[in-house]
Design an enzyme around this catalytic site. Structure first.
Site, mmCIF file in Angstrom:
data_model
loop_
_atom_site.group_PDB
_atom_site.id
_atom_site.type_symbol
_atom_site.label_atom_id
_atom_site.label_comp_id
_atom_site.label_asym_id
_atom_site.label_seq_id
_atom_site.Cartn_x
_atom_site.Cartn_y
_atom_site.Cartn_z
ATOM 1 N N GLN A 8 2.117 -11.448 -2.740
ATOM 2 C CA GLN A 8 0.659 -11.303 -2.793
ATOM 3 C C GLN A 8 0.203 -10.950 -4.199
ATOM 4 O OE1 GLN A 8 -0.417 -8.419 0.268
ATOM 5 N NE2 GLN A 8 -1.105 -10.131 1.511
ATOM 6 N N CYS A 22 0.801 -1.230 0.000
ATOM 7 C CA CYS A 22 0.000 0.000 0.000
ATOM 8 C C CYS A 22 0.833 1.279 0.000
ATOM 9 C CB CYS A 22 -0.999 0.037 1.138
ATOM 10 S SG CYS A 22 -1.233 -1.462 2.041
ATOM 11 N N LYS A 70 -14.619 -5.194 6.177
ATOM 12 C CA LYS A 70 -13.697 -6.105 5.500
ATOM 13 C C LYS A 70 -14.421 -7.401 5.152
ATOM 14 C CE LYS A 70 -10.687 -8.341 8.111
ATOM 15 N NZ LYS A 70 -9.518 -8.973 8.738
ATOM 16 N N HIS A 110 -8.153 -2.297 -0.520
ATOM 17 C CA HIS A 110 -7.003 -3.208 -0.566
ATOM 18 C C HIS A 110 -7.582 -4.590 -0.840
ATOM 19 C CE1 HIS A 110 -4.693 -0.419 2.258
ATOM 20 N NE2 HIS A 110 -5.938 -0.112 2.537
ATOM 21 N N HIS A 150 -4.637 -2.276 -5.247
ATOM 22 C CA HIS A 150 -5.268 -1.173 -4.530
ATOM 23 C C HIS A 150 -6.113 -0.389 -5.516
ATOM 24 C CE1 HIS A 150 -1.993 -2.254 -1.793
ATOM 25 N NE2 HIS A 150 -2.910 -1.978 -0.882
ATOM 26 N N ASP A 184 -1.623 -8.672 -5.043
ATOM 27 C CA ASP A 184 -2.140 -7.506 -4.346
ATOM 28 C C ASP A 184 -2.667 -6.465 -5.336
ATOM 29 O OD1 ASP A 184 -2.614 -6.074 -2.102
ATOM 30 O OD2 ASP A 184 -0.544 -5.492 -1.728
ATOM 31 N N ARG A 188 8.090 -10.369 5.735
ATOM 32 C CA ARG A 188 7.502 -10.246 7.067
ATOM 33 C C ARG A 188 8.327 -11.065 8.039
ATOM 34 N NH1 ARG A 188 1.039 -10.363 5.406
ATOM 35 N NH2 ARG A 188 1.201 -8.492 4.129
HETATM 36 ZN ZN LIG Z 1 -2.921 -2.634 1.036
#
Ligand SMILES: [Zn+2]
Ligand SMILES: [Zn+2]
Length: 628
Positions: free
Chosen positions: A380, A333, A463, A509, A384, A382, A362
């Site tokens: 990920q 992000c 979420k 996200h 946005h 991922d 991580r």
């Molecule tokens: Zn994010």
């Protein structure tokens, strides 16, 4: 007084009637088989009085797969375990014994350590109790009485539980054994038709490593022997499918002590990885996402702005660059916020959908690492999505439809959990009504079953957690869809509306595989390593019978160009090479000897079927299932 039955009918009962009284009023058979009362989703012991106007459902031994009915059976089994252990091991101290998913446990402090080999003897003792029969009685006592009793029995853990107990204190007694317990329990031990002690582990009293370490005995119990057998078979099957075993065996990946928690991907494993990546790119392109690439390391200031410091600081790998604090990103992000904020945005540009699969790091504790399911280097799928308030509904609906499409590719059914406004929420109730409504509507539209987790949302937005059920019926947490108005504002991001004024932005996200690593780990177990042809690292294996056949086989390999084909020309017997191909779960194996030609190939399909096909027919058959 009266209570309401599941069919909405009323049942008249005398004042103070219990669940068992209600069952008796309906019929003696029901009363005999009753194990529990359920009321508005809560469970209640059969011995407790009902309330006037209460809706009730009486669970019986026939509800053999109901989670509440199983929990009361297993919790009662835990008490039998404690009784058996106390008889066999004088001086043992007892702690707690709750039901858990798939079974129960009880924690003990043994005078001398026990071993796995001691479990059959304990199990034998429980069988003896079952043969004799036990019934449970319940009594309420004062804290003083309870303390006196457990002090006299020299049970310090129970004394501590009494001292920290809230509300009324109750005892349950069966045979010579009395336990401090809230219940509920069975009427008697007859419904326990199958019980098994499954293992031993160390466990700290109250989960605190400063406390003494106790011995935890695990077990499970069922309403029938057939159910126990089926359960044990599922456990064995899960072991056979364990991705930590299959991964190295199928030559997909391994882990090294030199970098715990970060997989080293082998060429065959990368086929899985890249196939998922192709699907990700293709579907993102269809759905209007833009691929971007942002840095892996940032100065600490970036993560202070994003809010990840100090909250997630411990989870991040930190480094020093030019004598300043930096960190490796654990999420994409912040980079996407910087990218979006590189210029002033007009409402005409929105929504903007940035997608990026760069590796994240991580710093998971080594003790929590678990194969591909919990890793330190994580990739990920991922994205946005930056959008206006009015666009939220459509964007969320699009993402949920996308998720459903993806999971169905793998033959898994999706379900979801919707986390709603917490007590410390930011924004008005009207805003939350709108955003929660958008998420819920998207789930309904896509016919994804969901449960609501009230108050579990983040303070900045609701979420959706997506779950998939695999072929063994196990549920896995996969992707998440998180609505957020906070991070854009922390980075000072806005857009210019049609009114020429700046407006606040929302960001969604979302990750749908979740992570490539975790998703592949789950796929390995879901398919047991026998991947569909389009995903299989090797689709066809060619085995030349003798040296004379090698040339023909290599020509064959060229003819099958475009498919993933390899040749096993080791100096091993044909039988051994076929067996190895079976162990590798390769979908098609072609054995080529004197009798074979392009017009007639001996093909062994995964699962054992043997057929003769021409080269053209083989190519046509495989090509049909080789891509998605
Ligand atoms: Zn994010
Ligand atoms: Zn109990």
């Amino acid at each position: 007084m009266k209570v309401f039955l599941p069919d909405k009918s009323e049942l008249e009962l005398p004042e103070g009637a219990t669940g068992l009284d209600a069952a008796r009023a309906i019929g003696p058979k029901l009363a005999e088989q009753a194990v529990l009362v359920r009321s508005n989703g809560r469970v209640q012991d059969l011995r407790l009085p009902l309330e006037d106007g209460q809706p009730i459902q009486i669970l019986t031994t026939r509800d053999a797969s109901d989670p509440d009915a199983l929990a009361v059976l297993r919790h009662s089994s835990a008490h039998l375990l404690a009784e058996a252990v106390r008889r066999l091991y004088p001086g043992v101290k007892i702690a707690i014994g709750p039901p858990i998913d798939n079974g129960f446990y009880y924690d003990f402090e043994f005078p001398e350590p026990i071993r796995e080999e001691d479990l059959p003897r304990i199990e034998e003792e429980i069988r003896r109790e079952l043969a004799e029969g036990r019934s449970w009685t319940r009594e309420e006592v004062t804290a003083d009485e309870a303390r006196r009793r457990f002090e006299a029995e020299n049970e310090p853990y129970k004394v501590e539980l009494v001292d920290t107990a809230e509300g009324p204190i109750s005892f349950y007694t069966q045979g010579e054994f009395t336990d401090l317990c809230r219940g509920p329990h069975l009427q008697d031990s007859r419904p326990i038709k199958a019980i098994k002690l499954t293992g031993l582990a160390g466990a700290y009293w109250r989960g605190d490593e400063k406390n003494p370490q106790l011995t935890r005995i695990y077990g499970t119990a069922f309403y029938s022997q057939a159910d126990l057998d089926a359960y044990l078979e599922r456990v064995e099957e899960a072991k056979r499918r364990d991705h930590r075993r299959l991964g190295p065996q199928l030559d997909l990946f391994h882990f090294s002590e030199r970098s715990p928690g970060s997989a080293l991907w082998h060429p065959k494993g990368m086929v899985l990885f890249n196939t998922l990546e192709q699907i990700r790119r293709r579907e993102n392109a269809k759905r209007g996402y833009s691929e971007v690439r942002t840095p892996i390391i940032y100065d600490a200031e970036t993560f202070i702005t994003s809010g990840h410091f100090p909250k997630y600081e411990d989870l991040m790998f930190k480094l020093e660059v030019d004598e300043h604090p930096w960190a490796m990103k654990a999420m994409n992000c912040p980079g996407h916020m910087l990218l979006f904020g590189s210029k002033l945005r007009s409402y005409r540009e929105l929504p903007v959908r940035y997608a990026e699969p760069t590796p994240l790091h991580r710093n998971e504790l080594t003790g929590t690492l678990h194969g591909l399911l919990r890793v330190r280097m994580i990739t990920q799928d991922d994205a946005h999505i930056f959008c206006t308030e009015e666009q939220i509904q459509d964007e969320i609906a699009g993402i949920v439809a996308y998720a459903r499409y993806l999971y169905e590719l793998f033959g898994m059914s999706a379900s979801a959990e919707l986390s709603t406004r917490p007590d410390n929420k930011l924004g008005t109730d009207e805003q939350w009504d709108m955003t929660e409504g958008a998420l819920e509507e998207a789930l309904k539209l896509n016919e994804i079953p969901y449960e609501v987790a009230p108050g579990e949302g983040a303070f900045y937005g609701p979420k959706i957690d997506l779950h998939m059920e695999d072929v063994l019926g196990r549920k896995w947490q996969m992707g998440t869809i998180q609505l957020d108005s906070q991070m854009p504002s922390r980075f000072g991001l806005t857009y210019v509306g049609a009114d020429n004024r700046e407006h606040p932005l929302y960001v969604v996200h979302r990750a749908l595989y979740g992570s490539f690593e975790r998703f592949i780990g789950i796929l390995i177990e879901h398919y047991g390593g026998a991947f569909p042809v389009w995903l299989a690292p090797v689709q066809v294996r060619l085995i030349p019978v003798g040296e004379d056949h090698r040339e023909a086989v290599h020509e064959l390999q060229e003819q099958l160009e475009g498919l993933r084909v390899d040749v096993d020309e080791r100096d091993e017997t044909v039988g051994k090479r076929i067996r190895d191909a079976e162990l590798e779960k390769i979908p098609y194996v072609v054995v080529y000897g004197d009798k074979e030609s392009d017009a007639s190939l001996a093909v062994r399909k995964r699962g054992g079927e043997q057929i003769t096909l021409s080269l053209d027919a083989l190519r046509a058959e495989i090509s049909e299932v080789a891509t998605l």
